[in-house]
Enzyme design. Structure first.
Site, short mmCIF file in Angstrom:
data_model
loop_
_atom_site.label_atom_id
_atom_site.label_comp_id
_atom_site.label_asym_id
_atom_site.label_seq_id
_atom_site.Cartn_x
_atom_site.Cartn_y
_atom_site.Cartn_z
N ASP A 51 0.87 -1.14 -0.06
CA ASP A 51 0.07 -0.05 0.08
C ASP A 51 0.99 1.12 0.00
O ASP A 51 2.33 1.08 0.44
CB ASP A 51 -0.72 -0.05 1.35
CG ASP A 51 -2.02 -0.69 1.29
OD1 ASP A 51 -2.02 -1.63 0.25
OD2 ASP A 51 -2.76 -0.90 2.32
N ASP A 70 1.69 4.42 2.01
CA ASP A 70 1.18 5.08 3.08
C ASP A 70 1.46 6.53 3.02
O ASP A 70 2.63 6.75 2.68
CB ASP A 70 1.86 4.54 4.28
CG ASP A 70 1.29 3.12 4.52
OD1 ASP A 70 -0.03 2.92 4.30
OD2 ASP A 70 2.12 2.36 5.11
#
Lengths: 206, 103
Positions: free
Chosen positions: A137, A139
């Site tokens: 992901d 961040d």
């Protein structure tokens, strides 16, 4: 010395770490490879900075403290943005998350927001060690003096959703951090991650 | 990715379905639904392997204090036990609030 959660610190050496428990083997390996630690969201203890060490594996995370005189350099997430650090990466063409930062840059620029990549991407950009994966992901932290309007939050989510990667955006205000997504949904209670631990707070603009 | 199952006896009914939390590092999503059975059944899908014992402890403590017959689905992204407990409490609260609104 001012440090904030997510800042990366280049440390003088592995031996400076202050730990409660015996550190696992991988900690020394990781710090020898890249002498960077990340500032944790926790109170300072006796003037020592709360830090975390990340290993190769996802479960390899270790908490410790660092005396201020062991700090060589502090790199903030927003510093990586000023210089569009990702464009210098040798993996820019290989990792979609790095190229996505160009589009994200434009969005935050439009809203005049101070932001930066953290997590595996931030760590990779600072240390030069391949840390981000295809499945990672992205961040992101956005630093704000106070909570934005719910309308701004919704517009941001709508714009960021068009970028085809998984993103986790945290709004960092002086009191702590909340998820942009949760904030934009306007539920009655939202989770604030503060230096003193997580707590549920009432949504400020609901 | 690891999937864990837990089950506890329960007597009180959960007023209504609740969905709280978000997908994101250090956080989790919880879906809590009323169940006709006198049990609390919890399914945890977590991105961090090897914390089964911690989950067992956190969930048992929570559902010992809060007796609700429910089907609970947790989607975890490395939340700390503190965050897990807080989100569970939030789910209960939302379930009760929703019930009041619908009355």
């Amino acid at each position: 010395m001012e440090v904030n959660p997510h800042d990366l610190i280049r440390i003088k050496g592995y031996s400076y770490l202050i730990t409660d428990a015996q550190e696992p083997e991988w900690v020394k390996v990781a710090l020898t490879q890249a002498p960077y630690v990340v500032v944790r969201r926790a109170p300072m203890e006796k003037g020592h900075i709360p830090i975390g060490i990340r290993g190769q594996q996802r479960h390899e995370r270790f908490a410790a403290f660092l005396p201020q005189d062991a700090v060589t350099e502090v790199i903030t997430p927003e510093q990586l943005v000023t210089q569009k650090q990702w464009q210098q990466s040798s993996r820019y063409y290989q990792l979609p998350v790095l190229r996505a930062l160009d589009d994200i840059y434009e969005i935050f620029q439009f809203y005049g927001l101070v932001w930066g990549p953290v997590g595996s991407v931030g760590f990779e950009l600072v240390s030069g060690i391949p840390t981000a994966k295809d499945t990672s992901d992205l961040d992101i932290v956005v630093r704000l003096p106070h909570f934005p309007s719910i309308e701004t939050a919704r517009q941001l989510v709508a714009e960021l959703t068009r970028i085809p990667i998984r993103m986790d955006v945290q709004l960092e205000i002086p009191a702590g951090a909340v998820s942009l997504l949760e904030y934009s949904q306007g539920s009655q209670l939202i989770l604030l991650k503060s230096v003193c631990g997580p707590k549920l707070i009432s949504h400020p603009y609901r | 990715m690891e999937t864990l199952f837990f089950e506890y006896p329960a007597t009180k009914t959960l007023p209504r379905r609740a969905h709280v939390g978000v997908v994101g590092s250090g956080d989790l999503e919880i879906l809590m639904e009323p169940s006709a059975e006198a049990r609390t059944k919890v399914t945890v899908r977590t991105s961090v392997k090897g914390f089964g014992k911690t989950w067992a402890k956190v969930l048992e403590r929570f559902f010992t204090v809060h007796d609700v017959a429910a089907t609970v689905k947790i989607n975890d992204f490395g939340a700390t036990p503190g965050v897990v407990t807080m989100r569970l409490a939030q789910a209960l609260e939302v379930s009760q609030d929703n019930a009041i609104l619908k009355r």
